[in-house]
Design an enzyme around this catalytic site. Structure first.
Site, PDB file in Angstrom:
ATOM      1  N   HIS A  53     -20.634  28.507   6.677  1.00  0.00           N
ATOM      2  CA  HIS A  53     -19.204  28.738   6.437  1.00  0.00           C
ATOM      3  C   HIS A  53     -18.908  30.233   6.383  1.00  0.00           C
ATOM      4  CE1 HIS A  53     -15.245  28.172   4.376  1.00  0.00           C
ATOM      5  NE2 HIS A  53     -15.596  29.323   3.814  1.00  0.00           N
ATOM      6  N   GLU A  54     -19.726  30.971   5.639  1.00  0.00           N
ATOM      7  CA  GLU A  54     -19.505  32.418   5.523  1.00  0.00           C
ATOM      8  C   GLU A  54     -19.740  33.114   6.861  1.00  0.00           C
ATOM      9  OE1 GLU A  54     -18.086  33.602   2.971  1.00  0.00           O
ATOM     10  OE2 GLU A  54     -18.248  31.732   1.839  1.00  0.00           O
ATOM     11  N   GLU A  74      -9.932  29.364   6.359  1.00  0.00           N
ATOM     12  CA  GLU A  74     -10.886  28.551   5.597  1.00  0.00           C
ATOM     13  C   GLU A  74     -11.191  27.239   6.335  1.00  0.00           C
ATOM     14  OE1 GLU A  74     -12.655  29.254   2.922  1.00  0.00           O
ATOM     15  OE2 GLU A  74     -11.778  31.258   2.861  1.00  0.00           O
ATOM     16  N   HIS A 108     -16.639  33.123   8.998  1.00  0.00           N
ATOM     17  CA  HIS A 108     -15.698  34.216   8.768  1.00  0.00           C
ATOM     18  C   HIS A 108     -16.096  35.456   9.559  1.00  0.00           C
ATOM     19  CE1 HIS A 108     -13.302  32.220   5.787  1.00  0.00           C
ATOM     20  NE2 HIS A 108     -14.303  32.035   4.951  1.00  0.00           N
TER      21      HIS A 108
END
Length: 673
Positions: free
Chosen positions: A268-269, A341, A272
């Site tokens: 997930h990070e 997100e 970004h």
């Protein structure tokens, strides 16, 4: 040879082949000669997790109790947290035929990198980014041109240009040096330590392999990896460009999450990083700041004494427009943040092939935050300081965390998400949030699992079915009534103004305008207070999870309830004199608010003199429950064995209302005299 057993055991654990993992890891731990090495401890920790996954709770507890006596404090912390989780598993499976869904681990796709369709709830990332930036640029351009056309002189315009240039230069410099500044603040505030990929691999081999694979496929430099020695589970990313990205996680992430779940959080990070999120958000932030600069500039010049009235009027209009654009720009940034997100979740699901792992991770992070708050009387400064950056909004953990900590049948668990998906107040509250509501994120992740042809972790179809049973007419009627209630003072003031204007015109007495406006505004304040805080004739004895499951709950009209539990700490992060408290019962945790008759000063003295003595004691409380992104209780009475506390949430509103009415009656008499 022994290390080969460890690697094979970790691989079996990753694939959730728990029986095989127990055999491999058990042999490794039995045969490995160096009982003091980190590798041996890693094997013991993995074996404890394998025992838990295989349903051998007694062996998992026994091994965790042994690890709790280890000389390494970090191992002791892990063992303590793991013990609480395993013991909770035992409670969950002992009294109910239906155990929580997330204890039955759903599968993952055999392949990674599958292309997945985004759900309808998330807008297109390129559209959201382009739309936001173009709209913000248009706002800045129109405001700049507007101010330029208003002025006859070039000197004020030069000041505006300088201000805008300084803002752009400042944000540009900040953009490139911010990683260094953040590194310093991370080290100073949270004692972040930077680690290499090998250390991450010892805790989560899948995570290390995934980072290597993504960086190779996307031709990215390896991000700098940091760990904060804090048991509150969280993860966040910062930097200016993908080439200097930092991914920082807390130690609690490895404590509360299984290895495959940790990998989804890192993925997930990385999402970004791949999507250039920090660059886009920095640009958007700069444009919003410029609109605010224009507002300040135009407002200041509109009050200059040596300017003509036409110029002043034009500047006032420009300042109003600039402030309006500033507000709109702020909400556009929040919208863009929520969209990003969703896309980071989507990226993690594609890269790992494990959307169910991320669903569990979100719930376990919420549980970990809630669990850690029970062990610490002071709120976590880490969670507060990184709230906007983190993978999960820590303030919203209360509702979701109760899911994992409580031993409740599956049907009740889904009801917690019904509010997120169906209540109109949820949609309104989400507009002010950097993160989507948890129920919506999990719903999106479940659609990815369905696209992969694997079972979803949460049965969101049941949640939707539950939501469709809600009386929609009642829900919307309540919403509009409460919307009017929350603005009763403004509505009362407008009615008073209109009525006073009519009387002023007909009777020629302008003092009536002041009196009736004040009477309407003050009366509206009183009505608003009484409606928001209804009386206690129908008080209900309930628990926190039941309140969280109420799809009609509102942040406006309080529901009169009685709760029994234990005060476990303060609710104000960083304040040793905070007056807000955390109340925990067998089903979850909720923030409770104290309100003194003497305002902020009274709240301060209560926090300074009484709160410390209340923490750790069982209490009973009566108050008004409200549900927003952060659920809370405005209590009126709180009773412990030592003392009874009275709170006065209605006092301020009633005094304000009566004060305005009296002022409206007295002020005209003073003016006349």
């Amino acid at each position: 040879m022994s290390t080969d057993l460890l690697h094979k055991g970790l691989e079996a654990l990753q694939k959730q082949q728990y029986s095989e993992a127990v055999g491999l890891l058990g042999t490794f731990c039995q045969d490995y000669p160096d009982r003091n090495s980190n590798i041996y401890v890693q094997g013991l920790i993995a074996l404890a997790r394998a025992y838990r996954g295989n349903g051998q709770q007694d062996k998992a507890i026994s091994l965790a109790e042994t690890l709790q006596k280890h000389s390494n404090p970090e191992v002791q912390k892990w063992a303590k947290s793991f013990l609480s989780i395993v013991k909770q598993d035992r409670i969950n499976s002992s009294g109910y035929t239906n155990e929580p869904e997330f204890t039955k681990v759903a599968g993952r796709a055999a392949q990674t990198g599958l292309r997945l369709m985004m759900p309808k709830m998330a807008d297109n990332l390129k559209f959201a980014s382009g739309f936001t930036i173009i709209l913000l640029l248009g706002m800045v351009l129109s405001l700049s041109l507007g101010v330029f056309l208003i002025f006859d002189s070039s000197h004020p315009f030069l000041g505006l240009i300088i201000s805008v240039v300084v803002t752009l230069v400042f944000n540009g410099v900040t953009f490139f040096v911010s990683p260094v500044i953040m590194d310093f603040s991370q080290k100073w505030l949270y004692q972040t330590r930077w680690v290499n990929l090998a250390e991450i691999k010892r805790s989560s081999p899948e995570t290390a392999d995934m980072i290597l694979r993504v960086c190779r496929e996307r031709q990215l430099p390896h991000p700098r990896l940091g760990i904060i020695d804090d048991e509150n589970p969280t993860a966040f990313t910062y930097g200016s460009l993908p080439g200097n990205a930092r991914i920082v996680v807390s130690k609690g992430l490895f404590t509360y999450l299984d290895e495959d779940e940790v990998a989804t959080v890192y993925a997930h990070e990385l999402g970004h990083v791949v999507h250039w999120d920090f660059a886009i958000m920095t640009l958007a932030s700069s444009l919003v700041q410029i609109t605010y600069l224009i507002y300040l500039f135009a407002r200041r010049w509109s009050y200059k004494g040596d300017s003509d009235n036409k110029l002043k009027d034009g500047l006032r209009i420009a300042s109003i427009a600039a402030y309006f654009f500033y507000i709109v720009g702020t909400y556009l940034m929040l919208y863009l943040s929520r969209t990003r997100e969703y896309y980071a979740d989507h990226f993690a699901a594609e890269i790992t092939g494990n959307p169910n792992g991320l669903s569990r991770a979100l719930v376990k992070i919420a549980y970990g935050i809630t669990e850690e708050s029970t062990n610490n009387s002071q709120p976590s400064q880490l969670l507060e300081g990184t709230r906007a950056l983190g993978i999960f909004d820590s303030k919203g953990a209360t509702a979701t965390g109760a899911i994992y900590s409580g031993n409740f049948e599956v049907q009740r668990l889904g009801k917690v998400f019904v509010w997120d998906l169906f209540n109109p107040w949820a949609k309104l509250a989400e507009l002010n949030s950097t993160h989507p509501l948890t129920g919506k994120r999990i719903q999106a992740l479940c659609t990815y699992a369905e696209q992969m042809g694997i079972g979803s972790q949460f049965n969101m179809a049941r949640v939707i079915k539950e939501g469709n049973k809600i009386d929609k007419q009642k829900l919307m009627t309540n919403f509009f009534v409460e919307l009017i209630m929350s603005n009763a003072h403004i509505i009362g003031g407008l009615f008073g103004l209109i009525f006073g204007l009519i009387l002023t015109i007909s009777l020629g007495n302008h003092h009536l305008l002041i009196s009736f406006t004040a009477l309407g505004f003050g009366s509206g304040f009183i009505v608003r207070t009484l409606l928001l805080y209804p009386d206690f004739k129908k008080v209900q004895d309930t628990d926190i999870l039941t309140l969280m499951c109420d799809p009609y709950a509102s942040p406006v009209r309080g529901k009169v309830v009685q709760l029994n539990g234990k005060l476990i700490g303060r609710g104000d992060a960083g304040s040793i004199y905070g007056s807000d408290l955390k109340l925990q019962d067998q089903t979850g945790m909720i923030f409770t608010r104290y309100t003194s008759r003497f305002g902020a000063i009274g709240n301060f003295f209560f926090g300074a003199t009484q709160v410390e003595n209340l923490i750790g004691n069982p209490v009973g409380t009566i108050g008004w429950f409200r549900r927003g992104i952060v659920p809370w209780l405005d209590f009126m009475e709180l009773s412990s064995k030592q003392q009874d506390i009275k709170s006065y949430p209605r006092f301020g509103g009633l005094i304000t209302g009566f004060g305005i009415i009296i002022l409206g009656l007295v002020l005209p008499l003073i003016i006349i005299s």
